[in-house]
Structures are given as structure tokens and as C-alpha cells.
Enzyme design. Structure first.
Site, PDB file in Angstrom:
ATOM      1  N   LYS A 151       0.895  -1.033   0.053  1.00 38.71           N
ATOM      2  CA  LYS A 151       0.099   0.080  -0.150  1.00 38.71           C
ATOM      3  C   LYS A 151       0.851   1.387  -0.046  1.00 38.71           C
ATOM      4  O   LYS A 151       1.902   1.202   0.648  1.00 38.71           O
ATOM      5  CB  LYS A 151      -1.078  -0.058   1.100  1.00 38.71           C
ATOM      6  CG  LYS A 151      -1.841  -1.028   1.373  1.00 38.71           C
ATOM      7  CD  LYS A 151      -3.147  -0.589   0.675  1.00 38.71           C
ATOM      8  CE  LYS A 151      -4.257  -1.799   0.881  1.00 38.71           C
ATOM      9  NZ  LYS A 151      -5.407  -1.478  -0.007  1.00 38.71           N
ATOM     10  N   GLU A 157      -5.363   0.070   5.905  1.00 44.92           N
ATOM     11  CA  GLU A 157      -5.356   1.424   5.111  1.00 44.92           C
ATOM     12  C   GLU A 157      -5.498   2.694   5.710  1.00 44.92           C
ATOM     13  O   GLU A 157      -4.618   3.505   5.348  1.00 44.92           O
ATOM     14  CB  GLU A 157      -6.372   1.223   4.184  1.00 44.92           C
ATOM     15  CG  GLU A 157      -6.288   2.155   2.798  1.00 44.92           C
ATOM     16  CD  GLU A 157      -7.005   1.526   1.650  1.00 44.92           C
ATOM     17  OE1 GLU A 157      -7.693   2.183   1.105  1.00 44.92           O
ATOM     18  OE2 GLU A 157      -6.832   0.599   1.196  1.00 44.92           O
ATOM     19  N   HIS A 169      -1.239 -12.152  -7.865  1.00 50.48           N
ATOM     20  CA  HIS A 169      -1.146 -10.861  -8.631  1.00 50.48           C
ATOM     21  C   HIS A 169      -0.465 -10.895  -9.937  1.00 50.48           C
ATOM     22  O   HIS A 169      -0.362  -9.869 -10.725  1.00 50.48           O
ATOM     23  CB  HIS A 169      -0.906  -9.657  -7.693  1.00 50.48           C
ATOM     24  CG  HIS A 169      -1.653  -9.466  -6.363  1.00 50.48           C
ATOM     25  ND1 HIS A 169      -1.199 -10.228  -5.247  1.00 50.48           N
ATOM     26  CD2 HIS A 169      -2.971  -8.978  -6.366  1.00 50.48           C
ATOM     27  CE1 HIS A 169      -2.124 -10.036  -4.458  1.00 50.48           C
ATOM     28  NE2 HIS A 169      -3.081  -9.161  -5.055  1.00 50.48           N
TER      29      HIS A 169
END
Length: 750
Positions: free
Chosen positions: A114, A599, A689
Site C-alpha cells: 500500500k 489502510e 497478482h
């Protein structure tokens, strides 16, 4: 006073870059065609910013995948495993981001994390012993020259050297300080070449300055910048910060011979206090006054009140961060004017910055009057019943009984699963056919009956396949869902959904965050129908799949008129009702995803608990606190770093947690062991991913590494995330290897 932005969205108004890049990945267009399309898109974006009257336009904020990866590529921070492949520059660039598996070699993608407290993900560079930092790329120069050909002298943007070091990984035996001198030389070469091309100022993005800085980190920053600024090659240097305030380094920062400093007046708690204490007259202040992260209209009176308190003489108005974190424009939305008037996406934020500048300079009376009128009108009413339900919550509502150790024993007997049980995270590939059927249903071209029949067929097919392969806990595949947040939001009051509000999440993947408009309640059961159906098709347990309240909040555009804590509790009660309905329908395992728990974690450790974890963790517990002891609660987290909040995660009181770990070499397991983590765990055994299929033996080695650190009775075997965006062949091949590896590992336990 003049105006600018820190950066602009990259994907395009209609995600043109995504679709073009995916064609390139599928070998449907050439590299030259991809680069030409990107060039056309950049020109379009620069022209929009120019036509909106923004006086300083950034360049090199565009990226084919990620701006941190761009900086690593620019300075030759490329692992030797990729350097050695006989690939073109573009192929090598994408190999770093996505991995490469072909006739020229087989390499894994770099890890992904992130970007601070956003839902954007960056590719993590790796500095190795062999890394030779030098100026190796040319993208920053090419894009400046492109803009110049269009008559625009832009301000090139690049991740600053301190942040580049702070967000990177380092091979054992090397440290950030080892690369200071080489980075200084390389950045100065960039300065020199840009000055030669006609640039006047460069923007060095240094968001790492808003975090807690140790004495060692401050020394590293000052060493870097004193050396770097000793020869600016005739270029003016802007050090741009965002996502918070720079309290730990402000006194030193303003003493450096930089020409401009960018500060965040939206998320920076102490920014105004810092500049009121003094800002050098010989420097320009880039004041981030328009929120680059949320979609609500700027309150001009509040912004002007802040600006009036700033003592700096030379001010440039800008966004609080890059506008890549908000959708492109409201122009393509279909909301009623009474709703739409409250929103400002990227293009509209350009108007806001220009309006504020005009008002500060004695104009803009009409814009100010309209803005005052907007904020004087009540936007939405309260749900009194919901507010009363929240007010009546007690400590007991946040506590699940019996305690975990007792529940674990009960669940092992009830579920009777083998050691190292296998499962997936929830979603299976959503093919073109799945997406086309959903679209046809949404448009009214497919009846409810025919759509339900199609979904049932998909579930039947994948339930049967999971049984044949040998999975222990099955999933229904989530074929009815578009997005893990939007799907739930569509069944909750208080939510609005944009038509084209896409925001870049990672690479070419966009998300379309819903908007929390008012108080949130559940309108009807959301997942019970398909979870119950899937369970009826097999004797094996099928997980119910929910998105947790913190993730729903964090992946939405939140309200600004009530606290995010209050919004989250509203969502938690809605999801709690869904959990109890699933349990009543006979679903014995319920997964409540909290992919985005970290987050909104404050960037400063001192704020972690009081400002966030002290309400976020209880909100999760509220969701599952009243289920029976034999109902097993799972949660899932992805893309994040958790090692520093492990006690808080254990305190969520889930029975099983799965998490992304394969890209980060299972580093989290050492911390779980050190912190005596009690919850059962499913560290991802392969990276979803990337399109590559794990080699034979690869998953076996990963399981072996897991079992060396976690007792086998605590371990689940699963991929590291959902499989919605993957292709069917690679998914099935990878999952077959996963089950085979788990079965082989069980033999060694006996």
C-alpha cells in the site's frame, strides 16, 4: 499567487490506458502502439489542466504501471534476476511489476505494498549488493520534451531519494546509507539534463517525511539533501510532501537550500501550526488546500480561513496529494444536480484550486457565493432508529464467548477437517461471459430467471471442480459480485454509486469506490441466497463470503460530516445482521474480509490506537460477537504490512486469518511466532497478482517454510488473495499444485 496540482490521474477518462495496456499484455498490439496511445493520453491530460487555468503543470506523474517502479527503473534499481533477462526495456519494466514466465526465463514479480494510507499500491524496489545506481532511464526527459513540443514548460515529478530509500527493500548486507552518494550523482544528472532541456523546477516527492522519523532517518535525509542541493545544476527544487505534516523535520527542512516546499493542509494536523511559527521569505510554499483523496466539494470559506493564517509571502495553491486517488470527472455521472453539486472529482478539483486563487486575488465572487449556498443547505437527514441502536451498544456487544481456545476445540470436532485444510480466498475468475451476463442483466436485457440460472450453473461447475481437485473448504466463487465493496453497498441504504468513478488501485486495475451519502443500514439479506445454494450442492463446508465494515468504509469515499468511526459502526451493524442470517441458513464457516484494515492506520504510531485501532478492531468484533461457538469466523487481509500491529489483529478474535505473504517471503511468520499469535493462519502460498503458475515444488517449499514457524494444527493452505482477475487455465493449474502440495505435506506430518 499561482496554482498547480501534485499529479493527475493516469488511466484516462474512460480507463483508456488500462484497456490499451491489457491489449499489449495479450499480444494484440505492439509496444510501439502502446507507447503511442500513452503519448496521446498524456497530451490530452496536459491540455485539460492547461484549459482549466492551472499555471504550473506537472509531467512524469504519468506511469505505465507505478511511479515508484518508474523511479527504480530510472535509477537502475533492478534486481539482477531481471537485469540478466534478454528483454526490451518495456518488457523488463513489466517483468518487475508482473513477473515473467517464458522462453527467456522465469522470474517473480517484485512485492507490492500500500502507498501510505491509500488504496493505491506501489511496486517495492529492491537494492541488492550488485545494484549499481545510475541514471539509466529516459522517461522523465521524454515526457518533458513531449509537453514542450505542445508549448508547455512543465514541472517534472519524480519520487525523491529519501522516500525511494524508505519504501524499498534491501538485501542482507546493504543499507540505505550505502546508496546515498550514488543516488546524489544520479539525481544531479537528472537535474542537469532537465535544465538542458529547458525545465525550470523539479518536484521531488517526499511523503516519507510525514511519518515518525528516527534520528537515523533524519540524518539520512539531511545527508542526502545537503549533498544533492550542493549542485542543483541551475534547476529549482521543490520538495513535495503529502498525507500528513512534517513536524519531525520541519525546522531542518526550511533551512535547506531548496527553492520550494509543498505541505499538506488537509491531512497535516500540525501543518498550519508549523508554518505560523515561521516560513522562509526566500522559499515558495506549495499549499495543499484541496483534498486529493476525497470527492466532496471544497468548503471555500474554511479553506480561505486557513490560507489567511499562512505567513508565507510566495504561495502556490495545490492539491493535498496527487489527484490519482479520485475519479477523473463528474461530467459522465448521472446523479441529480442536487447530489452531483456536492462532488468534485479530479477535473473539478482543478476548478476549485483556480476558484480559491481567484477569490484570494479579489475575484471569484460568483464562485464563492455558490459555494456558500451549497454548504448552507442541509444535505441529508438522520436515521433515528439506527442512531439509537448504536447509542445502546455495550461492552458485551463487542465480546465473543467462549474464548478462542475453547471455540477452536469445538470447531475442530464439528468441522472434522484434515490437518493443513485447503481453501481459496473467495472469488474465482470472472470471464468475459460472466461480466457480459451481469451487464446484460443490469441493462434489463437478461431476465432475473435467466441470470439466476447462469449463476447457478457457474457455482455448480466450480463446486464440482473443487470437490474433484480435493479442496476441504469450498467457496461459491462470487460470480454475482462486481466488486467486494460495491456489491454490498448496493444493498445498503446511504450509499451512492458512480457510473464512471474509477480510481487506480494497482497497475492497470481500477476500483470504483462507492460514496457514503447518508446513514447506512441493511436493506435486505445480501449473500444468503447464493451461499445457501452453494452449500446445498455439496457435503463439504462452503464459506459464506462477506466484506468487513472497516474495509467497506476504507474502500468507499467516506462522509465528512460525521466521523469515520460512526460510519464504520453503522456498517458493522448491517454486516452483523448478514452474519446472523448466514448462520441461521446453516453456513458453518463465514469469512469477513478486512483486506483494507491497515489502510486508514495513521502514519504516526502515536495515533494508531486512539485515532483508529481502538474503534476499528471493536467494529470487527461487533460483527461476529453473537455467533455460536461452532461457527468458524475467518478474515482475510491483503497487500499490507502487519508485523507492527499483530496484537491488534489477534484482538479481532477471528478463528482463522488468511493474508498475502508470498511476495514478501513469509516475513510475517517470524513476528507471529514472536508475538505468540493465537488465531489460526493461512499465509498465501502463491502470488495471485502475477499470471505465472508456481513451479512444481515451489508451493511445497513454501509450506515447508510455514511449518518451520507455525504449528501444523494452526495452518491453513490457500492462495494469497481472491482469483477474480486471473485467467481460468492459470488458476486451475496453480490450485491443483496447491492441493497436491498440501496433501504431500500431510504425509510428512504422520
Amino acid at each position: 499567487m499561482s496554482t498547480t496540482i501534485i499529479g493527475f490521474p493516469r488511466l484516462g477518462e474512460f480507463r483508456e490506458l488500462k484497456f490499451t495496456t491489457e491489449k499489449y499484455f495479450r499480444h494484440e498490439i505492439s509496444a510501439e502502439e502502446l507507447l503511442a496511445a500513452a503519448k496521446e493520453l498524456r497530451a490530452k491530460h496536459w491540455n485539460i489542466v492547461k484549459e482549466k487555468g492551472i499555471s504550473e503543470i506537472p509531467s512524469n506523474d504519468f506511469s505505465h504501471y507505478d511511479n515508484v517502479l518508474d523511479a527504480a527503473f530510472l535509477f537502475n534499481v533492478v534486481p539482477s534476476s531481471v537485469q540478466g533477462l534478454e528483454l526490451t526495456d518495456l518488457e523488463r519494466y513489466f517483468a518487475l511489476a508482473r513477473g515473467y514466465q517464458g522462453e527467456k526465463g522465469d522470474v517473480r514479480a517484485l512485492p507490492m505494498k500500500k502507498w501510505f494510507n491509500t488504496n493505491y499500491h506501489y511496486i517495492v524496489p529492491k537494492f541488492e549488493k550488485e545494484t549499481q545506481v545510475k541514471l539509466a532511464g529516459h522517461k522523465i526527459f521524454d515526457e518533458f520534451a513531449e509537453a514542450k513540443e505542445l508549448g508547455l514548460v512543465t514541472r517534472p515529478v519524480v519520487v525523491g531519494p529519501f522516500t525511494l530509500l524508505q519504501v524499498s527493500d534491501f538485501e542482507d548486507g546493504v543499507a540505505p546509507a550505502d546508496f546515498v552518494d550514488a543516488l546524489v550523482v544520479a539525481y544531479q544528472e537528472v537535474f542537469a539534463k532537465l535544465a538542458e532541456l529547458g525545465a525550470e523546477r523539479i518536484q521531488l516527492d517526499e511523503p516519507s517525511l510525514v511519518k515518525d522519523l528516527s534520528a537515523e532517518e533524519k540524518a539520512l535525509f539531511l545527508d542526502l539533501y545537503k549533498k544533492l542541493l550542493a549542485d542543483k545544476k541551475g534547476l529549482e527544487v521543490l520538495v513535495q510532501t503529502y498525507f500528513g505534516d512534517v513536524r519531525d523535520i520541519y525546522a531542518d527542512l526550511v533551512q535547506l537550500p531548496v527553492d520550494a516546499i509543498g505541505l499538506d493542509f488537509v491531512e497535516g494536523k500540525k501543518t498550519l501550526e508549523l508554518v505560523k511559527g515561521g516560513f522562509p521569505a526566500d522559499k515558495t510554499l506549495y499549499a495543499g488546500i484541496v483534498n486529493g483523496k476525497n470527492i466532496w466539494r471544497n468548503n471555500y470559506e474554511k479553506s480561505l480561513a486557513v490560507l489567511e493564517q499562512i505567513p508565507a509571502e510566495n504561495i502556490v495553491l495545490t492539491s493535498s496529494c496527487s489527484l490519482l486517488h479520485v475519479p477523473f470527472t463528474t461530467a459522465n455521472e448521472e446523479f441529480e444536480p442536487a447530489i452531483l453539486n456536492h462532488f468534485a472529482f479530479a477535473v473539478e478539483k482543478l476548478d476549485e484550486i483556480r476558484d480559491l486563487d481567484a477569490i484570494r486575488n479579489g475575484g471569484g465572487a460568483e464562485a464563492l457565493a455558490a459555494n456558500k449556498e451549497l454548504f448552507a443547505t442541509e444535505r441529508v437527514g438522520e436515521n433515528a432508529e439506527l442512531r439509537a441502536r448504536i447509542a445502546g451498544l455495550t461492552d458485551a456487544d463487542y465480546t465473543r464467548l467462549p474464548v478462542f481456545a475453547e471455540r477452536e476445540e469445538i470447531q475442530h470436532k464439528t468441522l472434522n477437517l484434515p490437518p493443513l485444510p485447503t481453501t481459496t480466498i473467495g472469488s474465482f475468475p470472472q470471464t468475459k461471459e460472466v461480466r457480459a451476463k451481469r451487464l446484460a442483466f443490469r441493462k434489463g436485457e437478461l431476465s432475473q430467471e435467466d441470470y439466476d440460472k447462469f449463476l447457478a450453473e457457474q457455482i455448480d461447475e466450480w463446486i464440482k471442480w473443487q470437490e474433484e481437485v480435493g479442496f476441504d473448504v469450498l467457496v461459491h466463487g462470487e460470480f454475482e459480485r462486481n466488486d467486494m465493496v460495491e456489491y454490498f453497498g448496493q444493498n445498503l441504504s446511504g450509499y451512492l454509486f458512480s457510473k464512471n468513478g474509477w480510481v487506480q488501485s494497482y497497475g492497470m486495475r481500477g476500483v470504483k469506490p462507492p460514496i457514503i451519502w447518508g446513514d447506512v443500514t441493511r436493506l435486505n439479506p445480501i449473500t444468503v441466497k447464493w451461499s445457501s445454494y452453494a452449500q446445498s450442492r455439496t457435503d463439504k463446508p462452503v464459506k459464506g463470503m462477506l466484506t468487513g465494515p472497516v474495509t467497506i468504509l476504507n474502500w468507499s469515499f467516506p462522509r465528512e460530516d460525521i466521523s469515520i468511526k460512526d460510519s464504520t459502526l453503522q456498517i458493522a451493524l448491517a454486516i452483523k445482521d448478514e452474519v446472523l442470517d448466514l448462520e441461521a441458513a446453516g453456513v458453518k464457516i463465514i469469512q469477513i474480509d478486512e483486506a483494507a484494515l491497515r489502510e486508514k492506520l495513521p502514519l504516526r504510531r502515536s495515533d494508531w490506537y486512539e485515532d483508529y485501532l481502538d474503534w476499528a478492531i471493536p467494529a470487527f468484533r461487533l460483527v461476529h460477537s453473537t455467533v455460536a461457538p461452532d461457527t468458524q469466523i475467518h478474515t482475510h487481509m491483503c497487500y499490507s504490512e502487519f508485523t507492527d500491529i499483530i496484537p491488534a489483529i489477534d484482538n479481532m478474535d477471528a478463528d482463522v486469518i488468511s493474508f498475502e505473504a508470498s511476495r514478501s517471503n513469509l516475513e510475517i511468520l517470524d513476528e507471529l511466532k514472536a508475538k505468540n499469535f493465537q488465531t489460526e493462519v493461512g499465509p498465501g502460498v502463491y502470488d495471485i497478482h502475477s499470471p505465472r503458475v508456481p513451479n512444481e515444488g515451489e508451493i511445497d517449499h513454501t509450506i515447508e517454510a510455514i511449518l518451520a514457524k507455525v504449528p501444523s494444527k494452526k495452518v491453513w493452505i490457500n492462495p494469497d488473495c481472491g482469483l477474480k482477475t486471473r485467467g481460468i487455465p492459470e488458476t486451475k493449474a496453480s490450485l491443483v499444485r496447491l492441493v497436491e502440495a498440501a496433501k504431500a505435506a500431510r504425509q510428512h506430518l504422520k
